[in-house]
Design a protein around this motif. Structure first.
Motif, PDB file in Angstrom:
ATOM      1  N   THR A 159      -0.120   4.629   1.724  1.00  0.00           N
ATOM      2  CA  THR A 159      -0.043   4.589   3.186  1.00  0.00           C
ATOM      3  C   THR A 159       1.410   4.715   3.643  1.00  0.00           C
ATOM      4  O   THR A 159       1.708   5.345   4.656  1.00  0.00           O
ATOM      5  CB  THR A 159      -0.698   3.304   3.721  1.00  0.00           C
TER       6      THR A 159
ATOM      7  N   ARG B 233      -5.573  -3.926  -1.839  1.00  0.00           N
ATOM      8  CA  ARG B 233      -4.582  -3.843  -0.761  1.00  0.00           C
ATOM      9  C   ARG B 233      -4.335  -2.401  -0.316  1.00  0.00           C
ATOM     10  O   ARG B 233      -3.693  -2.151   0.685  1.00  0.00           O
ATOM     11  CB  ARG B 233      -3.254  -4.459  -1.229  1.00  0.00           C
ATOM     12  N   VAL B 234      -4.827  -1.469  -1.128  1.00  0.00           N
ATOM     13  CA  VAL B 234      -4.524  -0.049  -0.887  1.00  0.00           C
ATOM     14  C   VAL B 234      -5.727   0.635  -0.231  1.00  0.00           C
ATOM     15  O   VAL B 234      -6.835   0.628  -0.770  1.00  0.00           O
ATOM     16  CB  VAL B 234      -4.178   0.642  -2.233  1.00  0.00           C
ATOM     17  N   ASN B 235      -5.522   1.228   0.933  1.00  0.00           N
ATOM     18  CA  ASN B 235      -6.637   1.875   1.645  1.00  0.00           C
ATOM     19  C   ASN B 235      -7.309   2.950   0.795  1.00  0.00           C
ATOM     20  O   ASN B 235      -8.531   3.110   0.821  1.00  0.00           O
ATOM     21  CB  ASN B 235      -6.153   2.509   2.949  1.00  0.00           C
TER      22      ASN B 235
ATOM     23  N   ASP C 212       0.855  -1.183   0.000  1.00  0.00           N
ATOM     24  CA  ASP C 212       0.000   0.000   0.000  1.00  0.00           C
ATOM     25  C   ASP C 212       0.895   1.238   0.000  1.00  0.00           C
ATOM     26  O   ASP C 212       1.219   1.786   1.052  1.00  0.00           O
ATOM     27  CB  ASP C 212      -0.909  -0.044   1.247  1.00  0.00           C
TER      28      ASP C 212
END
Ligand SMILES: [Zn+2]
Length: 877
Positions: A417, A538-540, A414
């Protein structure tokens, strides 16, 4: 003759005084300005008055300059006064230049440092009433400023101010001050006088605004942090607080064991010196009941008063005993807590009991604040030189266990983040390098673009503490006895909390490194030209984008299985977005804002997927000021996820009309709160704020105070029934951490908390980071790694069981067999082994999702946000 000879020089002297020192200029005392004496019973100045007073004093005195250092969440300016001699105030830039030079021994020699220490001024910062209910210091600040500029001090103010540039922040929580004063004034003279305000005294964080000082989520934190480590670089900082009413009258340093390792001994020596001087000066004024070395540990918990230790600042805390707002209290001698009526060396002069008034708090704080400034003056040159020497040690000495560097690889699950983590480090003053070529460190290969944090740097201790794991010492009440709980968290390790890969590198290595100025945000490529695009689960930031697009009516699905698209191996749960005209229009700005790249695809027919709808979110807010609820709001606001706040009445409805929640909501969330508080069966405790996450004496005092009827109770059985109807009709109920007990007790979710009733000597885990295993092929686990780090804060270890036919359950995350502790302190690991941490249950047409950890803990645990985000964006419903 005689007469004229006397008069003439006196007149000259008076004229000189008027001209140079301003002593005789008319300066309005705070009492006159406010119309009441500072600290008078039942009288409080609000932020508007405090700010106006400082503005007036700045006009009237040439010894006080006012600055605006930031803005609160509710857009109030945060002011800071600089108080010194007019000559010193005219040379502020020079004093700052000197502190900056002293901070970097790589460019400043010892000889030069000696000269600078002689020339420079000690810069001392006091911050007041971060916890807005601890109102005394904000009131006191006006009188302190007035006394200093008019010389009404117990020392020679002219001499002391010649050595010191004193910075005073009347409150770094102006929103909270206004709320607290408004609330107090509304009920003064009623049975609710001095009682609990039913909401948080910081919009998002409440008491937790003093746990934000390594994450810097809040604008108030960032404002003071900038003063501390970027702009003024004070060598001494004091944050003034209040404690419970029935113990010591005042705590001043030294602090209590254990200390956080790797903090320089000189920090503790300096802090102890300041605290001891305070005690001495208070004693001289006959002020009894001062304690040191108890209650407040030197283990860093992300509090304002102790983040300075990790930056080589002599950072101090004062905690004066509270009254009820501005209402005096009477304490019978027998009501004093044990340990606070006998003479001890750390408590040499017990307070006998009796009346205790706001003015007493103000008096104690005036003396201790003046004492701090006096001590800075006494040791001015020493303090400045030692400031330099500590940074020299930070850079040149290698401490026990000190790694060479931390490497943050360029390839991350990510990436946005990870960029957030770099911002956090930068805000804390950490120096970061980026590799311009591939390199090898500790036998591992790293790509160009990886980031390197070398430990040999001025703020070594801070960087090291944030990036490494914590090992809390096994402290017992007696050998083999129950554990002594930490004051708050035992661990905070940022890469673990944020789900960012970060390696500790022990051995020195060669690499082509370049120090970064600002965090380098990669340019988001032009994208979104095809029929569809994918967002990585997987990435916020993908979730934020999905919500934004769904809100605009976009068609969105989530993939159900692993897929390989254009050479990318995609985890289940990726968002598939139809690239309509409206989406095309919105995409560039969103991608830019979220630093998010999307994956263009033309054909999605082969992808196994389920549709996802815009979630209409309700978030429960009790009238008990629950910080976890506040942080949940913070996370949603930060990600621009819309929600509605639900109070008791919104959930339980009225006698005439039962609440029907399903037409308006898809998801209802309960933040970490105990069942009794939620239901209103009896006053509950609020998590956090005291030793080991237990309730603080202050919180208890307020909890036990009567509240106006409209804020009493909880959602009651009517509320439970309404929520059941909501779930039956397809709604999703999400219970965070402790609230999962509510899902079990009142809804019959097929699980039980196996830690209920387990003795502290057998199992103990104060706020620590634990390893969990995640099923990332099930909707609530989408996007998570198979192994993750979870924040355990009075959390649950769930046993699930085969349920009756109306129910189903899916275990999403479990604790492994062993090696559960990643950072912090854990006793009785076997009590967690193989237990569930997150369970997705199905009941009739709806779902109850039990997230038995603090997945969004204090808006720090970005690595587990996805459990909550997935509950919002549940596919196929
Ligand atoms: Zn406090």
């Amino acid at each position: 003759m005689k007469r004229s000879r006397l008069v003439f020089p006196m007149a000259l002297a008076l004229a000189a005084l008027v001209l140079t020192s301003g002593v005789l200029r008319a300066q309005t005392p705070p009492d006159k300005f406010l119309g009441f004496k500072v600290g008078e019973d039942r009288k409080l100045a609000d932020y508007t008055q405090i700010k106006a007073y400082f503005e007036k004093l700045a006009q009237e005195s040439n010894k006080l300059k006012l600055f605006t250092i930031g803005e609160s969440v509710l857009k109030k300016p945060i002011i800071m006064a600089a108080i010194s001699t007019p000559e010193n105030l005219a040379k502020i830039d020079r004093w700052k230049e000197i502190t900056h030079k002293l901070r970097d021994p790589r460019t400043t020699s010892l000889d030069e440092a000696r000269k600078l220490a002689r020339e420079g001024k000690a810069i001392v910062l006091i911050t007041c009433s971060l916890h807005a209910t601890e109102v005394a210091a904000s009131q006191m600040s006006m009188e302190l400023a007035y006394d200093l500029v008019t010389g009404r001090t117990f020392f020679d103010a002219a001499k002391v101010l010649n050595d010191v540039v004193f910075l005073l922040v009347p409150t770094h929580n102006p929103d909270g001050n206004q709320m607290v004063v408004d609330w107090y004034e509304k009920y003064v003279g009623t049975q609710y006088e001095g009682g609990n305000m039913p909401w948080l005294y910081h919009v998002y964080a409440g008491h937790d605004n003093n746990r934000d000082w390594y994450m810097f989520n809040l604008p108030e934190t960032r404002a003071v942090t900038k003063v501390l480590y970027d702009d003024w670089l004070p060598q001494i900082h004091l944050d003034e607080h209040q404690q419970g009413s029935n113990g010591a009258r005042l705590f001043v340093p030294p602090f209590m064991d254990p200390p956080l390792p790797n903090i320089q001994p000189s920090v503790w020596r300096g802090v102890n010196l300041i605290g001891t001087e305070m005690g001495y000066d208070l004693q001289k004024q006959g002020m009894s009941g001062v304690v040191n070395g108890r209650s407040y540990t030197a283990w860093w918990i992300g509090a304002c008063d102790d983040t300075g230790w990790l930056h080589n600042v002599l950072s101090c805390l004062s905690e004066v005993a509270s009254v009820r707002g501005a209402t005096p209290i009477f304490i019978e001698p027998n009501e004093l807590q044990s340990g606070f009526y006998e003479k001890r060396l750390d408590f040499v002069d017990p307070w006998p009991g009796g009346w205790w008034r706001l003015r007493d708090l103000v008096d104690y704080e005036l003396v201790l604040s003046q004492s701090l400034i006096k001590t800075a003056s006494l040791h001015k040159e020493d303090i400045l030189l030692n400031f330099y020497k500590m940074y020299k040690n930070s850079i040149e000495l290698v401490d026990k266990g000190q790694p060479y560097a931390f490497v943050i690889p360029a390839v991350q699950r990510d990436y946005p983040t990870m960029l957030k983590m770099l911002e956090v480090l930068k805000t804390g003053g950490v120096e970061i390098h980026q590799a311009k070529a591939d390199f090898i460190a500790d036998g591992r290969f790293y790509n160009a673009g990886s980031f390197v944090v070398k430990t040999a740097q001025p703020y070594k201790t801070f960087a090291w503490a944030l990036l490494d794991k914590q090992k809390y010492p096994d402290m017992r009440q007696y050998p083999g006895g129950p554990p002594v709980p930490p004051y708050d968290n035992a661990a905070w390790t940022l890469p673990l909390q944020m789900g960012v890969l970060c390696d500790k590198v022990v051995e020195p290595f060669e690499a082509k490194l370049e120090r970064i100025g600002a965090v380098p945000y990669p340019k988001v490529p032009a994208q979104g030209k095809s029929e569809y695009f994918l967002l990585d689960s997987r990435v916020n930031a993908s979730y934020a984008m999905a919500v934004a697009l769904l809100k605009d009516g976009a068609e969105v699905w989530r993939t159900k299985v692993r897929a390989s698209v254009k050479g990318h191996d995609l985890q289940p749960g990726c968002f598939v977005v139809k690239n309509s005209a409206a989406v095309k229009k919105a995409l560039p700005a969103l991608a830019e804002k979220l630093d998010l790249a999307v994956l263009d695809v033309d054909d999605v027919a082969s992808l196994e997927k389920a549709p996802v709808k815009f979630p209409r979110i309700g978030l429960f807010q009790s009238w008990r000021g629950n910080a976890d609820e506040g942080w949940t709001r913070y996370v949603f606001d930060d990600m621009a996820i819309p929600y509605k706040t639900l109070h008791n009445a919104d959930i339980k409805g009225t006698k005439e009309k039962k609440a029907d929640l399903r037409p308006d909501f898809d998801v209802i969330i309960f933040a970490d709160e105990n069942t009794n508080t939620i239901k209103g069966t009896r006053p509950g405790t609020t998590p956090g704020g005291g030793p080991g996450g237990a309730e603080s004496p202050m919180a208890r005092m307020f909890r036990q105070s009567p509240v106006p009827p409209e804020y009493e109770g909880g959602i009651g059985q009517e509320g439970v029934d309404a929520l059941k109807a909501f779930v039956e009709k397809g709604g999703r109920l999400v219970t965070l951490n402790g609230a999962s007990e509510f899902a079990i007790s009142d809804f019959g979710a097929p699980a039980r908390n196996s830690l209920t009733g387990v003795d502290r000597t057998k199992f103990f885990c104060p706020t620590s980071i634990l390893r969990i295993l995640v099923d990332n092929e099930t909707p609530i686990g989408y996007g998570m790694p198979k192994e993750a780090a979870a924040m355990f804060v009075n959390s649950l270890a769930l046993d699930t069981f085969s349920p009756s036919f109306e129910w189903d359950r899916k275990v999403v995350a479990t604790y492994p067999e062993d090696e559960i502790l990643l950072s912090g302190w854990l006793l009785g690991e076997e009590y967690l082994a193989r237990k569930a941490a997150v369970v997705d249950t199905k009941w009739k047409d709806g779902r109850i999702i039990l997230i038995g950890i603090r997945c969004q803990n204090r808006a720090q645990a970005h690595g587990t946000y996805k459990f909550l985000l997935n509950a919002l964006l549940y596919p196929g419903i």
